[in-house]
Design a protein around this motif. Sequence first.
Motif, short mmCIF file in Angstrom:
data_model
loop_
_atom_site.label_atom_id
_atom_site.label_comp_id
_atom_site.label_asym_id
_atom_site.label_seq_id
_atom_site.Cartn_x
_atom_site.Cartn_y
_atom_site.Cartn_z
N LEU A 196 5.41 10.22 1.56
CA LEU A 196 5.25 9.21 0.51
C LEU A 196 5.74 7.87 1.02
N ALA A 197 4.88 6.84 0.92
CA ALA A 197 5.22 5.53 1.47
C ALA A 197 4.99 4.42 0.46
N ASN A 198 5.84 3.40 0.54
CA ASN A 198 5.51 2.15 -0.16
C ASN A 198 4.44 1.42 0.65
N PHE A 199 3.67 0.58 -0.01
CA PHE A 199 2.63 -0.21 0.67
C PHE A 199 3.07 -1.67 0.61
N ASP A 200 3.75 -2.10 1.66
CA ASP A 200 4.41 -3.40 1.66
C ASP A 200 4.43 -3.95 3.08
N GLY A 201 4.43 -5.27 3.19
CA GLY A 201 4.45 -5.87 4.51
C GLY A 201 5.83 -6.04 5.08
N THR A 202 6.77 -6.44 4.24
CA THR A 202 8.13 -6.69 4.71
C THR A 202 8.87 -5.38 4.99
N TRP A 203 8.66 -4.41 4.12
CA TRP A 203 9.31 -3.10 4.24
C TRP A 203 8.23 -2.04 4.41
N PRO A 204 7.67 -1.94 5.61
CA PRO A 204 6.39 -1.22 5.81
C PRO A 204 6.55 0.29 5.98
N GLY A 205 6.86 0.97 4.88
CA GLY A 205 6.85 2.42 4.95
C GLY A 205 5.50 2.98 5.32
N HIS B 144 0.00 18.87 5.60
CA HIS B 144 0.85 18.00 4.81
C HIS B 144 -0.04 17.16 3.90
N SER B 145 0.57 16.47 2.98
CA SER B 145 -0.15 15.52 2.13
C SER B 145 0.44 14.14 2.34
N ARG B 146 -0.38 13.12 2.06
CA ARG B 146 0.11 11.75 2.17
C ARG B 146 -0.25 10.98 0.91
N LEU B 147 0.64 10.03 0.55
CA LEU B 147 0.46 9.22 -0.64
C LEU B 147 1.13 7.88 -0.43
N TRP B 148 0.54 6.83 -1.00
CA TRP B 148 1.07 5.47 -0.81
C TRP B 148 0.87 4.67 -2.09
N SER B 149 1.75 3.70 -2.30
CA SER B 149 1.68 2.89 -3.51
C SER B 149 2.54 1.65 -3.32
#
Length: 549
Positions: free
Chosen positions: A122-131, A149-154
């Motif tokens: 699970l990741a955030n979708f951000d430029g400064t904090w690029p998970g 595995h599964s993947r998800l972003w937001s």
Amino acid sequence: MTSLKLNLPETRVRQSLGEKEVFVIANGDLRDTANKNCWEVQHQFEGKLEAALKEKFGFSVRRAHPVKEDQGHGFISNQREGSDVMASIDPQAPLIVLMTAWQYSHHLAPSLVHHQGPVLLLANFDGTWPGLVGALCMAGTLNSLGREHSRLWSEKFDDDFFYAGLQSWLESGKIEHDTSYLKEVTKDHSVMATEAGKIGQQVGQYILENKEIMGLFDMFCMGMMNGVFPQESLAKIGMPIEALSQSALLYEMSLVSQEERAECLQFYIDRGMDFQFGTDGATELTREQVLEQCAMMIAMARITERFGLTSVGVQYQQGLKDSCAASDFAEGAIGSSERFPIKGEKGDIIREGKPIPCINEVDMGTAIPQTMLFRLLDSLGLPSETTLHDIRWGSEFEGTFYWDFEISGSVPFEHIKGGIAGAKGFRQPAMYFPLGGSSIGGQCKAGTFVWARAHYEGTDVHMHIGTGTAFELPQEEFQRRLDNTTREWPLMNCVLDGVGRDDLMAGHQSNHISVAYVPEENLKEVVQAFIAQALTQNMRVHVAGNIDI
């Protein structure tokens, strides 16, 4: 009766979960400076996830490892720690790996292979904090290791896409994404019979017969297990590795005279590169740092000639950061056609007028397409400079989603708007590079390009191939994106043909993507030739988006 006595270390008591409870793990960087800097954002998103699970689905979160108050963060920061954490939890338990920053996949991936419960990246979708960058790396790693595995972003963990994906995973242990943008092409495809396809077959056959040797200075970097390919895979495609030591690079650098270093730096100053020099080496760029980078480029070129390499790569951040200035300027400059003339051992200029493809972070998944594209484009008399980029971020501008592709410090000068004269040299961030060094910063030029990425499954090499267009966005919008990523680094704003944001996030097998600019009038034929070349080199090829072949 045996006289042997077994005395293994004491095993850990495994934590088990209650009903409607999930484990959350925070995998992080190897560098505590980065972990401390990123911890507050990670902590915030852990709170967002906890609230979403509780309020929407009635689930509670259990952190699988404690926050390290004495170290100022709650990240797993090495492989031993990650292995110990995974050995202390129920192997059947549902597990969310939450990423809001760069993470070293090898901290967890070997243990995730043995974990039997469902795993969600699970990741955030951000430029400064690029998970999102870290999640793509881990996804590619687990795919190459054969671990489902599964993947998800937001962006904020509050949108319908996020909730729907989370619900699917909680109920079934899986999230099914649409990856139909990828279409496999095989050797019986009509592209092989085109004139361009026949050219590609000739190039591929040349490589199989003659080999393109890729020289990498130490072959594992930044936790990218997906960037280290099996040797059998490389032998199959005619692209073996020359394993080089970074200690040898440091020694070769020591042989470069101060006079030659100074001539090299002056070459780029005379052509208009704007180095942002200061006096405090701890926080500012100094001439001494760039002179050391010039020595690195010269040393790399001489080793390339000595070993008969087609391409060369430096391990980058973890390899030499405590020994010398960052490698970025050297990498971008050696990968450029317009390059300070470097004399080889016999006195001839090394590859005058031609780039030496440089493999940032020694990622074999980019080394393969960069080296192949160089050979193809150079043989066709087309510009043959290549680079990789991080898939760093993206957002809409005037109704169009533009990706922000941004490599951490260097691209060939030919990829920068204005070339050498359009490049700025900034000191690399001290958080990552204590000894400094110049980046090659600037706005990447407008134009059409081919993109690619190789990954492996078992010992089969898979190649994703697509096209796109880079745009020179208005200065204010470009600056907004630069300020929200890393201002010292070169930034490409682009649209991928027939591949949207969520397509790439769902199906790409790396945080990296390789690009080469190709004139629009030649793009279709180059793609046809590249597909045929890859098929001839025994790869499985997947065409991305709406390419007409």
